[in-house]
Motif scaffolding. Structure first.
Motif, PDB file in Angstrom:
ATOM      1  N   PRO A   1       0.364   8.644  -6.846  1.00 41.64           N
ATOM      2  CA  PRO A   1      -0.187   9.617  -5.917  1.00 41.64           C
ATOM      3  C   PRO A   1      -1.580  10.098  -6.322  1.00 41.64           C
ATOM      4  CG  PRO A   1       1.589  10.605  -7.215  1.00 41.64           C
ATOM      5  CD  PRO A   1       1.499   9.168  -7.598  1.00 41.64           C
TER       6      PRO A   1
ATOM      7  N   GLU B   1       1.064   4.068  -2.997  1.00 38.98           N
ATOM      8  CA  GLU B   1       0.772   5.490  -2.728  1.00 38.98           C
ATOM      9  C   GLU B   1       1.892   6.382  -3.237  1.00 38.98           C
ATOM     10  OE1 GLU B   1      -0.017   5.764   1.460  1.00 38.98           O
ATOM     11  OE2 GLU B   1      -2.121   5.217   1.192  1.00 38.98           O
ATOM     12  N   ARG B   2       3.138   5.928  -3.124  1.00 38.45           N
ATOM     13  CA  ARG B   2       4.269   6.707  -3.637  1.00 38.45           C
ATOM     14  C   ARG B   2       4.290   6.711  -5.175  1.00 38.45           C
ATOM     15  NH1 ARG B   2       6.724   4.322   0.775  1.00 38.45           N
ATOM     16  NH2 ARG B   2       7.639   2.636  -0.411  1.00 38.45           N
ATOM     17  N   GLU B   3       3.977   5.577  -5.785  1.00 39.44           N
ATOM     18  CA  GLU B   3       4.072   5.480  -7.240  1.00 39.44           C
ATOM     19  C   GLU B   3       2.827   5.989  -7.961  1.00 39.44           C
ATOM     20  OE1 GLU B   3       5.524   1.755  -8.721  1.00 39.44           O
ATOM     21  OE2 GLU B   3       6.976   1.566  -7.100  1.00 39.44           O
TER      22      GLU B   3
ATOM     23  N   SER C   1       0.825  -1.208   0.000  1.00 37.86           N
ATOM     24  CA  SER C   1       0.000   0.000   0.000  1.00 37.86           C
ATOM     25  C   SER C   1       0.859   1.258   0.000  1.00 37.86           C
ATOM     26  CB  SER C   1      -0.932  -0.007   1.211  1.00 37.86           C
ATOM     27  OG  SER C   1      -1.659   1.174   1.288  1.00 37.86           O
ATOM     28  N   SER C   2       1.873   1.292   0.832  1.00 37.76           N
ATOM     29  CA  SER C   2       2.765   2.463   0.910  1.00 37.76           C
ATOM     30  C   SER C   2       3.489   2.689  -0.411  1.00 37.76           C
ATOM     31  CB  SER C   2       3.796   2.267   2.027  1.00 37.76           C
ATOM     32  OG  SER C   2       3.163   2.254   3.277  1.00 37.76           O
ATOM     33  N   GLN C   3       3.965   1.614  -1.007  1.00 37.88           N
ATOM     34  CA  GLN C   3       4.674   1.733  -2.288  1.00 37.88           C
ATOM     35  C   GLN C   3       3.732   2.230  -3.376  1.00 37.88           C
ATOM     36  OE1 GLN C   3       7.951   1.386  -2.610  1.00 37.88           O
ATOM     37  NE2 GLN C   3       7.850   1.967  -4.771  1.00 37.88           N
TER      38      GLN C   3
END
Length: 68
Positions: free
Chosen positions: A68, A64-66, A60-62
């Motif tokens: 946005p 969100e970074r890729e 999920s974090s990755q």
């Protein structure tokens, strides 16, 4: 405005609105299919222990970074 022009406006307006509705409906259907597939993929991998604890948060974090 002449009745024939009002009829033409009504016909064109109806066609445009119907087309917009169909496009939105199709997009929603595709999006639901996408989310269902993602949920199924995540569920299978997490239930069959292919992923360790914290995998979903990391993914999920990755994302969100890729995306946005």
């Amino acid at each position: 405005m002449d009745q024939k022009y009002r009829d033409a406006v009504h016909l064109i307006k109806t066609a445009i609105l119907q087309s917009q509705y169909e496009a939105a409906k199709s997009a929603n259907e595709k999006q639901l299919m996408l989310y269902y597939g993602i949920g199924k993929y995540i569920s299978l991998n997490s239930r069959q222990c292919f992923w360790g604890q914290g995998a979903i948060e990391a993914i999920s974090s990755q994302l969100e970074r890729e995306l946005p």
